[in-house]
Design an enzyme around this catalytic site. Sequence first.
Site, PDB file in Angstrom:
ATOM      1  N   ARG A 162     106.938  39.870 -17.915  1.00  0.00           N
ATOM      2  CA  ARG A 162     108.035  40.758 -18.360  1.00  0.00           C
ATOM      3  C   ARG A 162     107.596  42.220 -18.295  1.00  0.00           C
ATOM      4  O   ARG A 162     107.879  43.017 -19.196  1.00  0.00           O
ATOM      5  CB  ARG A 162     108.490  40.424 -19.792  1.00  0.00           C
ATOM      6  N   SER A 236     116.016  37.299 -25.411  1.00  0.00           N
ATOM      7  CA  SER A 236     114.776  37.329 -26.207  1.00  0.00           C
ATOM      8  C   SER A 236     114.452  38.766 -26.601  1.00  0.00           C
ATOM      9  O   SER A 236     114.324  39.628 -25.734  1.00  0.00           O
ATOM     10  CB  SER A 236     113.602  36.792 -25.385  1.00  0.00           C
ATOM     11  N   GLU A 332     110.633  42.960 -26.109  1.00  0.00           N
ATOM     12  CA  GLU A 332     110.979  42.828 -24.690  1.00  0.00           C
ATOM     13  C   GLU A 332     112.152  43.761 -24.349  1.00  0.00           C
ATOM     14  O   GLU A 332     112.250  44.305 -23.254  1.00  0.00           O
ATOM     15  CB  GLU A 332     111.366  41.361 -24.420  1.00  0.00           C
TER      16      GLU A 332
HETATM   17  C1  LIG Z   1     121.844  36.056 -23.212  1.00  0.00           C
HETATM   18  C2  LIG Z   1     120.699  36.716 -22.483  1.00  0.00           C
HETATM   19  C3  LIG Z   1     119.726  35.933 -21.881  1.00  0.00           C
HETATM   20  C4  LIG Z   1     118.675  36.527 -21.174  1.00  0.00           C
HETATM   21  N1  LIG Z   1     117.742  35.720 -20.591  1.00  0.00           N
HETATM   22  C5  LIG Z   1     116.718  36.274 -19.902  1.00  0.00           C
HETATM   23  C6  LIG Z   1     115.752  35.425 -19.268  1.00  0.00           C
HETATM   24  O1  LIG Z   1     115.837  34.209 -19.300  1.00  0.00           O
HETATM   25  N2  LIG Z   1     114.729  36.029 -18.606  1.00  0.00           N
HETATM   26  C7  LIG Z   1     114.623  37.386 -18.526  1.00  0.00           C
HETATM   27  O2  LIG Z   1     113.666  37.862 -17.897  1.00  0.00           O
HETATM   28  N3  LIG Z   1     115.522  38.201 -19.107  1.00  0.00           N
HETATM   29  C8  LIG Z   1     116.568  37.686 -19.794  1.00  0.00           C
HETATM   30  N4  LIG Z   1     117.487  38.497 -20.399  1.00  0.00           N
HETATM   31  C9  LIG Z   1     117.322  39.960 -20.319  1.00  0.00           C
HETATM   32  C10 LIG Z   1     118.131  40.631 -19.193  1.00  0.00           C
HETATM   33  O3  LIG Z   1     119.140  39.794 -18.716  1.00  0.00           O
HETATM   34  C11 LIG Z   1     117.249  41.052 -18.020  1.00  0.00           C
HETATM   35  O4  LIG Z   1     116.216  41.886 -18.458  1.00  0.00           O
HETATM   36  C12 LIG Z   1     118.032  41.778 -16.927  1.00  0.00           C
HETATM   37  O5  LIG Z   1     117.214  41.981 -15.805  1.00  0.00           O
HETATM   38  C13 LIG Z   1     118.581  43.130 -17.402  1.00  0.00           C
HETATM   39  O6  LIG Z   1     119.464  43.595 -16.408  1.00  0.00           O
HETATM   40  P1  LIG Z   1     120.523  44.717 -16.696  1.00  0.00           P
HETATM   41  O7  LIG Z   1     121.124  45.097 -15.396  1.00  0.00           O
HETATM   42  O8  LIG Z   1     121.458  44.300 -17.751  1.00  0.00           O
HETATM   43  O9  LIG Z   1     119.585  45.901 -17.216  1.00  0.00           O
HETATM   44  P2  LIG Z   1     119.906  47.036 -18.274  1.00  0.00           P
HETATM   45  O10 LIG Z   1     119.917  46.455 -19.645  1.00  0.00           O
HETATM   46  O11 LIG Z   1     121.088  47.816 -17.857  1.00  0.00           O
HETATM   47  O12 LIG Z   1     118.609  47.938 -18.113  1.00  0.00           O
HETATM   48  C14 LIG Z   1     117.337  47.448 -18.502  1.00  0.00           C
HETATM   49  C15 LIG Z   1     116.281  48.511 -18.139  1.00  0.00           C
HETATM   50  O13 LIG Z   1     116.232  48.649 -16.720  1.00  0.00           O
HETATM   51  C16 LIG Z   1     116.543  49.988 -16.323  1.00  0.00           C
HETATM   52  N5  LIG Z   1     117.368  49.882 -15.113  1.00  0.00           N
HETATM   53  C17 LIG Z   1     118.456  49.122 -14.930  1.00  0.00           C
HETATM   54  N6  LIG Z   1     118.880  49.223 -13.653  1.00  0.00           N
HETATM   55  C18 LIG Z   1     118.060  50.104 -13.039  1.00  0.00           C
HETATM   56  C19 LIG Z   1     117.966  50.646 -11.725  1.00  0.00           C
HETATM   57  N7  LIG Z   1     118.841  50.321 -10.752  1.00  0.00           N
HETATM   58  N8  LIG Z   1     116.992  51.537 -11.454  1.00  0.00           N
HETATM   59  C20 LIG Z   1     116.098  51.905 -12.409  1.00  0.00           C
HETATM   60  N9  LIG Z   1     116.126  51.429 -13.664  1.00  0.00           N
HETATM   61  C21 LIG Z   1     117.083  50.531 -13.970  1.00  0.00           C
HETATM   62  C22 LIG Z   1     117.302  50.596 -17.504  1.00  0.00           C
HETATM   63  O14 LIG Z   1     117.145  52.011 -17.500  1.00  0.00           O
HETATM   64  C23 LIG Z   1     116.621  49.901 -18.674  1.00  0.00           C
HETATM   65  O15 LIG Z   1     115.420  50.543 -18.992  1.00  0.00           O
HETATM   66  C24 LIG Z   1     118.572  37.937 -21.094  1.00  0.00           C
HETATM   67  C25 LIG Z   1     119.574  38.726 -21.695  1.00  0.00           C
HETATM   68  C26 LIG Z   1     120.631  38.124 -22.365  1.00  0.00           C
HETATM   69  C27 LIG Z   1     121.699  38.998 -22.990  1.00  0.00           C
END
Ligand SMILES: Cc1cc2nc3c(=O)[nH]c(=O)nc-3n(C[C@H](O)[C@H](O)[C@H](O)COP(=O)(O)OP(=O)(O)OC[C@H]3O[C@@H](n4cnc5c(N)ncnc54)[C@H](O)[C@@H]3O)c2cc1C
Length: 336
Positions: A162, A236, A332
């Site tokens: 992570r 998480s 995380e």
């Molecule tokens: C119900 C649930 C279950 C989940 N299960 C998992 C799992 O099983 N495994 C896991 O690893 N994660 C899990 N996650 C966490 C999450 O889904 C991941 O971390 C996912 O990759 C976040 O994507 P996002 O586009 O929503 O990012 P955001 O929340 O929008 O951003 C997260 C971070 O990335 C940065 N960011 C986003 N896009 C960009 C870009 N294009 N360029 C530069 N920086 C960027 C943001 O600035 C921020 O710091 C879960 C979340 C939820 C709500």
Amino acid sequence: MQIHENFPLKSYNTFSIDARARFFNQFSSVDELEEYLMLYSQYPIFILGGGSNILFTKDYDGTVLKNNIRGIDLQHEDAEYVYVKVGAGENWHQFVLHCINHNWAGIENLSLIPGNIGAAPIQNIGAYGVELDEVFWSLEAFHLQERRIHTLTAADCEFGYRDSVFKNRYKDQFAILSVTFQLKKKPVYHVSYGAITEELEKMGVRELNIKAVSQAVINIRSSKLPDPEKIPNSGSFFKNPEVPTEKYEALKLQFPNIVAYPLAKGTVKLAAGWMIEQCGWKGYRKGDVGCHAKQALVLVNYGNATGKEIYDLSEEILQSVSEKFGVILEREVNII
Ligand SMILES: Cc1cc2nc3c(=O)[nH]c(=O)nc-3n(C[C@H](O)[C@H](O)[C@H](O)COP(=O)(O)OP(=O)(O)OC[C@H]3O[C@@H](n4cnc5c(N)ncnc54)[C@H](O)[C@@H]3O)c2cc1C
């Protein structure tokens, strides 16, 4: 270009926190991103994907830039692999389904993870025994200060559990534009992790295929994890901590049921959820903030919780785990 001021972010984060951004804008190409930066370089920038891994503890005094770059392109293929370039604004799970339809293997275990492609390398997403770095080939990212595109390989990204260079040395420096994946034409199945085998049996699957594995993962996740649409959360909240074997052995004497996974490098990963549960937090609720009843790792917003209230609960949990087990948990979720 449409710049919004004092913009409500409640529907842009899965914790459903009612924070505001001083400015908000969306971009669908690197040209649009550059155009914005030329006009408004004086304000801090936060690149937003699907908002599923962030906790706003206050309003954001800068610009939230939502990355909407789309596109899924098969770049080339060889006997074993396909190389697929995907826009950072594409939805992760939709891409997984696209791969399954094309019989491109490698990310079926990562089904139903919320969020977009661009954020996936940031924390090297992982689930059910597979991590993004196993299928990652390269990415293109725009350096917000230098104003130029860099291409980064897996080694450049310094992936860990992570973790990646984007959470450390390169924090907030890049907007990821696209990610290229190396996917297998012939699947290698990872079904020993979690309850996948059991679920496949329940589904009556006789011959393994990536669609069935994906469906098994979807079924398990849907039964275990709260849907952010119904109970807002960010998955998480804490990482599973890694400790030296000696520390684990000492804990095992004191807590014979401790849940742990030995790692190849000689350390041991402890189940943070189990430790949180042992501290009595599972199912805890105070006002609109809580620790989910089925999954202690997941903190939830039952309605109108503030980001600060959720953060404060995470702090209390950290303290109690530290006091009981002498282990410091790491968050995380990205705290803003
Ligand atoms: C119900 C649930 C279950 C989940 N299960 C998992 C799992 O099983 N495994 C896991 O690893 N994660 C899990 N996650 C966490 C999450 O889904 C991941 O971390 C996912 O990759 C976040 O994507 P996002 O586009 O929503 O990012 P955001 O929340 O929008 O951003 C997260 C971070 O990335 C940065 N960011 C986003 N896009 C960009 C870009 N294009 N360029 C530069 N920086 C960027 C943001 O600035 C921020 O710091 C879960 C979340 C939820 C709500």
